[in-house]
Design a protein around this motif. Sequence first.
Motif, PDB file in Angstrom:
ATOM      1  N   LEU A 109       0.834  -1.189   0.000  1.00  0.00           N
ATOM      2  CA  LEU A 109       0.000   0.000   0.000  1.00  0.00           C
ATOM      3  C   LEU A 109       0.875   1.248   0.000  1.00  0.00           C
ATOM      4  CD1 LEU A 109      -3.070   0.565   0.181  1.00  0.00           C
ATOM      5  CD2 LEU A 109      -2.819   0.572   2.674  1.00  0.00           C
ATOM      6  N   VAL A 110       0.507   2.228  -0.842  1.00  0.00           N
ATOM      7  CA  VAL A 110       1.192   3.518  -0.896  1.00  0.00           C
ATOM      8  C   VAL A 110       0.142   4.594  -0.665  1.00  0.00           C
ATOM      9  CG1 VAL A 110       2.627   5.072  -2.265  1.00  0.00           C
ATOM     10  CG2 VAL A 110       2.886   2.596  -2.522  1.00  0.00           C
ATOM     11  N   LEU A 111       0.325   5.383   0.394  1.00  0.00           N
ATOM     12  CA  LEU A 111      -0.691   6.331   0.845  1.00  0.00           C
ATOM     13  C   LEU A 111      -0.182   7.757   0.747  1.00  0.00           C
ATOM     14  CD1 LEU A 111      -1.808   4.358   4.020  1.00  0.00           C
ATOM     15  CD2 LEU A 111      -2.919   4.380   1.771  1.00  0.00           C
ATOM     16  N   GLN A 112      -0.903   8.592   0.023  1.00  0.00           N
ATOM     17  CA  GLN A 112      -0.527   9.991  -0.161  1.00  0.00           C
ATOM     18  C   GLN A 112      -0.897  10.835   1.051  1.00  0.00           C
ATOM     19  OE1 GLN A 112      -2.613  11.308  -3.651  1.00  0.00           O
ATOM     20  NE2 GLN A 112      -1.086  10.478  -5.050  1.00  0.00           N
ATOM     21  N   GLY A 113      -0.240  11.986   1.135  1.00  0.00           N
ATOM     22  CA  GLY A 113      -0.635  12.988   2.097  1.00  0.00           C
ATOM     23  C   GLY A 113      -1.730  13.862   1.533  1.00  0.00           C
ATOM     24  N   GLY A 114      -2.562  14.379   2.413  1.00  0.00           N
ATOM     25  CA  GLY A 114      -3.643  15.252   1.969  1.00  0.00           C
ATOM     26  C   GLY A 114      -4.503  15.706   3.129  1.00  0.00           C
ATOM     27  N   SER A 122       7.036  13.320   8.897  1.00  0.00           N
ATOM     28  CA  SER A 122       6.367  13.127   7.612  1.00  0.00           C
ATOM     29  C   SER A 122       5.163  14.031   7.460  1.00  0.00           C
ATOM     30  CB  SER A 122       5.941  11.665   7.461  1.00  0.00           C
ATOM     31  OG  SER A 122       5.375  11.437   6.187  1.00  0.00           O
ATOM     32  N   ALA A 123       4.557  14.440   8.595  1.00  0.00           N
ATOM     33  CA  ALA A 123       3.334  15.241   8.557  1.00  0.00           C
ATOM     34  C   ALA A 123       3.567  16.710   8.907  1.00  0.00           C
ATOM     35  CB  ALA A 123       2.307  14.642   9.511  1.00  0.00           C
ATOM     36  N   SER A 124       4.810  17.144   8.906  1.00  0.00           N
ATOM     37  CA  SER A 124       5.127  18.525   9.313  1.00  0.00           C
ATOM     38  C   SER A 124       4.987  19.493   8.144  1.00  0.00           C
ATOM     39  CB  SER A 124       6.552  18.586   9.889  1.00  0.00           C
ATOM     40  OG  SER A 124       6.644  17.860  11.087  1.00  0.00           O
ATOM     41  N   ILE A 125       3.748  19.745   7.739  1.00  0.00           N
ATOM     42  CA  ILE A 125       3.512  20.599   6.579  1.00  0.00           C
ATOM     43  C   ILE A 125       3.728  22.074   6.963  1.00  0.00           C
ATOM     44  CG2 ILE A 125       1.026  20.630   7.063  1.00  0.00           C
ATOM     45  CD1 ILE A 125       2.633  20.771   3.571  1.00  0.00           C
ATOM     46  N   PRO A 126       4.640  22.768   6.281  1.00  0.00           N
ATOM     47  CA  PRO A 126       4.857  24.186   6.599  1.00  0.00           C
ATOM     48  C   PRO A 126       3.872  25.064   5.822  1.00  0.00           C
ATOM     49  CG  PRO A 126       6.438  23.472   4.941  1.00  0.00           C
ATOM     50  CD  PRO A 126       5.606  22.265   5.296  1.00  0.00           C
ATOM     51  N   GLY A 174       6.646  14.998   4.196  1.00  0.00           N
ATOM     52  CA  GLY A 174       7.139  14.137   3.125  1.00  0.00           C
ATOM     53  C   GLY A 174       6.533  14.439   1.777  1.00  0.00           C
ATOM     54  N   GLY A 175       5.320  15.010   1.785  1.00  0.00           N
ATOM     55  CA  GLY A 175       4.661  15.328   0.523  1.00  0.00           C
ATOM     56  C   GLY A 175       5.376  16.371  -0.297  1.00  0.00           C
ATOM     57  N   LEU A 176       6.260  17.153   0.314  1.00  0.00           N
ATOM     58  CA  LEU A 176       6.979  18.181  -0.427  1.00  0.00           C
ATOM     59  C   LEU A 176       7.933  17.581  -1.451  1.00  0.00           C
ATOM     60  CD1 LEU A 176       7.848  20.649   2.484  1.00  0.00           C
ATOM     61  CD2 LEU A 176       6.001  20.854   0.802  1.00  0.00           C
ATOM     62  N   THR A 177       8.497  16.421  -1.155  1.00  0.00           N
ATOM     63  CA  THR A 177       9.471  15.812  -2.067  1.00  0.00           C
ATOM     64  C   THR A 177       9.044  14.437  -2.579  1.00  0.00           C
ATOM     65  OG1 THR A 177      10.700  14.963  -0.139  1.00  0.00           O
ATOM     66  CG2 THR A 177      11.458  17.043  -1.123  1.00  0.00           C
ATOM     67  N   ASP A 178       8.227  13.708  -1.825  1.00  0.00           N
ATOM     68  CA  ASP A 178       7.717  12.411  -2.307  1.00  0.00           C
ATOM     69  C   ASP A 178       6.393  12.122  -1.617  1.00  0.00           C
ATOM     70  OD1 ASP A 178       7.212   9.965  -3.368  1.00  0.00           O
ATOM     71  OD2 ASP A 178       9.053   9.002  -2.679  1.00  0.00           O
ATOM     72  N   ASN A 179       5.312  12.549  -2.260  1.00  0.00           N
ATOM     73  CA  ASN A 179       3.986  12.359  -1.684  1.00  0.00           C
ATOM     74  C   ASN A 179       3.381  11.006  -2.026  1.00  0.00           C
ATOM     75  OD1 ASN A 179       1.914  13.604  -0.049  1.00  0.00           O
ATOM     76  ND2 ASN A 179       0.632  13.685  -1.887  1.00  0.00           N
ATOM     77  N   ALA A 193       0.817  -6.211   4.042  1.00  0.00           N
ATOM     78  CA  ALA A 193       2.125  -6.717   4.460  1.00  0.00           C
ATOM     79  C   ALA A 193       3.182  -5.631   4.462  1.00  0.00           C
ATOM     80  CB  ALA A 193       2.567  -7.853   3.535  1.00  0.00           C
ATOM     81  N   ILE A 194       2.980  -4.593   3.656  1.00  0.00           N
ATOM     82  CA  ILE A 194       3.955  -3.520   3.546  1.00  0.00           C
ATOM     83  C   ILE A 194       3.227  -2.232   3.190  1.00  0.00           C
ATOM     84  CG2 ILE A 194       4.426  -4.264   1.158  1.00  0.00           C
ATOM     85  CD1 ILE A 194       7.208  -3.093   1.463  1.00  0.00           C
ATOM     86  N   VAL A 195       3.578  -1.139   3.868  1.00  0.00           N
ATOM     87  CA  VAL A 195       2.863   0.115   3.658  1.00  0.00           C
ATOM     88  C   VAL A 195       3.842   1.279   3.741  1.00  0.00           C
ATOM     89  CG1 VAL A 195       2.248   0.278   6.125  1.00  0.00           C
ATOM     90  CG2 VAL A 195       0.910   1.530   4.420  1.00  0.00           C
ATOM     91  N   ALA A 196       3.632   2.243   2.861  1.00  0.00           N
ATOM     92  CA  ALA A 196       4.419   3.480   2.883  1.00  0.00           C
ATOM     93  C   ALA A 196       3.458   4.647   2.779  1.00  0.00           C
ATOM     94  CB  ALA A 196       5.425   3.509   1.732  1.00  0.00           C
ATOM     95  N   GLY A 197       3.787   5.739   3.470  1.00  0.00           N
ATOM     96  CA  GLY A 197       2.910   6.884   3.429  1.00  0.00           C
ATOM     97  C   GLY A 197       3.642   8.188   3.602  1.00  0.00           C
ATOM     98  N   ALA A 198       2.967   9.272   3.218  1.00  0.00           N
ATOM     99  CA  ALA A 198       3.472  10.623   3.405  1.00  0.00           C
ATOM    100  C   ALA A 198       2.403  11.432   4.118  1.00  0.00           C
ATOM    101  CB  ALA A 198       3.817  11.276   2.061  1.00  0.00           C
ATOM    102  N   SER A 199       2.817  12.238   5.089  1.00  0.00           N
ATOM    103  CA  SER A 199       1.925  13.168   5.768  1.00  0.00           C
ATOM    104  C   SER A 199       0.739  12.435   6.403  1.00  0.00           C
ATOM    105  CB  SER A 199       1.482  14.256   4.784  1.00  0.00           C
ATOM    106  OG  SER A 199       0.964  15.369   5.461  1.00  0.00           O
ATOM    107  N   SER A 200      -0.497  12.777   6.049  1.00  0.00           N
ATOM    108  CA  SER A 200      -1.631  12.051   6.629  1.00  0.00           C
ATOM    109  C   SER A 200      -1.624  10.589   6.187  1.00  0.00           C
ATOM    110  CB  SER A 200      -2.960  12.713   6.238  1.00  0.00           C
ATOM    111  OG  SER A 200      -3.116  12.749   4.832  1.00  0.00           O
ATOM    112  N   GLY A 201      -1.021  10.304   5.025  1.00  0.00           N
ATOM    113  CA  GLY A 201      -0.839   8.914   4.607  1.00  0.00           C
ATOM    114  C   GLY A 201       0.091   8.172   5.552  1.00  0.00           C
ATOM    115  N   ALA A 202       1.087   8.884   6.115  1.00  0.00           N
ATOM    116  CA  ALA A 202       1.972   8.274   7.105  1.00  0.00           C
ATOM    117  C   ALA A 202       1.209   7.977   8.390  1.00  0.00           C
ATOM    118  CB  ALA A 202       3.152   9.195   7.385  1.00  0.00           C
ATOM    119  N   MET A 203       0.281   8.850   8.756  1.00  0.00           N
ATOM    120  CA  MET A 203      -0.547   8.605   9.937  1.00  0.00           C
ATOM    121  C   MET A 203      -1.397   7.359   9.744  1.00  0.00           C
ATOM    122  SD  MET A 203      -1.528  12.634  10.429  1.00  0.00           S
ATOM    123  CE  MET A 203      -3.048  12.303  11.322  1.00  0.00           C
TER     124      MET A 203
END
Length: 352
Positions: free
Chosen positions: A24-29, A184-188, A204-209, A51-61
């Motif tokens: 699973l690959v989960l975007q931030g948003g 990963s969720a520290s959106i400026p 993380g969404g700034l460079t790889d969302n 079995a394996i998951v990667a996420g950015a920002s809220s996707g990381a949550m």
Amino acid sequence: MSSNNQLTAPGPRGDRPAGKKFGLVLQGGAALGAYEAGAIEYLYESGMECAIVAGASSGAMNAVTLAGARGYPPQVLRQLWEMLTVNPPVPFLPPMIRRTWSMFGVPHMYTPRRDYWNMPGWTHFTDTAPLKKTLEGLLDWDQVRDPDHMRLFVSASGVEDAETAYFSNLDPNQPFQPEHVLASASIPPGFPWTLVRHRAYWDGGLTDNTPLKPVIESLRGDEPETMPIFMIDVHSSSAPQPANMQEVLLRMSEILLHNNLKSDSQTARRYTRFISILKQVDQQLPADAPVRRQEDWDAVMNYALVRQIRMIDMNKQAGESAADFSRETILRRLSAGYDQMRSALEETSLAA
């Protein structure tokens, strides 16, 4: 699926055997992450297991909640989003006001700063200590750190070098911590950067969302050939003209994130064409060719074996606000994510 007026997911069927594994690959948003939680619920109800998951920002949550869930993962995801909903203390507010109430904070995620006398030196507008407390209390962190239970990755962006970092639970010498999710969720400029090993990181969404790379690189055994990988897209390429400054900022962010995804997808297609040629080379190379003993060869061939990467578009409504944490909106997104994943899998079945 559970009814649309409540946030509790049904538990798993106790007699169900272990299901097909997926990645699973989960975007931030921000609040759009509720779509992902609904989509994940359908996968689990279909008898599958992550079995394996990667996420950015809220996707990381969402990713860390999957990995550390005490009990049935979709139920814990819904518990997380229940905690993240905003319920204004004033009854009978107009819907537009309810949908923007998060400007006053999301109690289990962030609170606004109030040290206005220091404003000239601010680098962020909120305090994210509530999110750390939420994740620490909700999840089993020994389980989060166990890669045999679930491999976990989150992306973050270096403040000083603009490089993408991928934090994972694969290295026992560097245990996965709540700070990695916060990074990963520290959106400026809304959220402060997070320090990890004395280095500052933003969202993380700034460079790889859409952090697909660490998922593919960590596949093992026959997983590249047998494991489906779902990438959930929560952003839109089209939307109406913004009507206020908040909508301008949200639309600008969405365009950047969507274009990054488009670029990643185009690169992946070009890489796939290259790999098809590489496979022909592989068939013609002698078994004892020196290049086969190089570490890079194995890594590249792992990409060559990947067969099932599915992009699932949430088809969200144009102009939806990622800052809308109202209960009615979160419920609708959970339901819509579930329905979109179901529709996608009904249209095209998975390879055996």
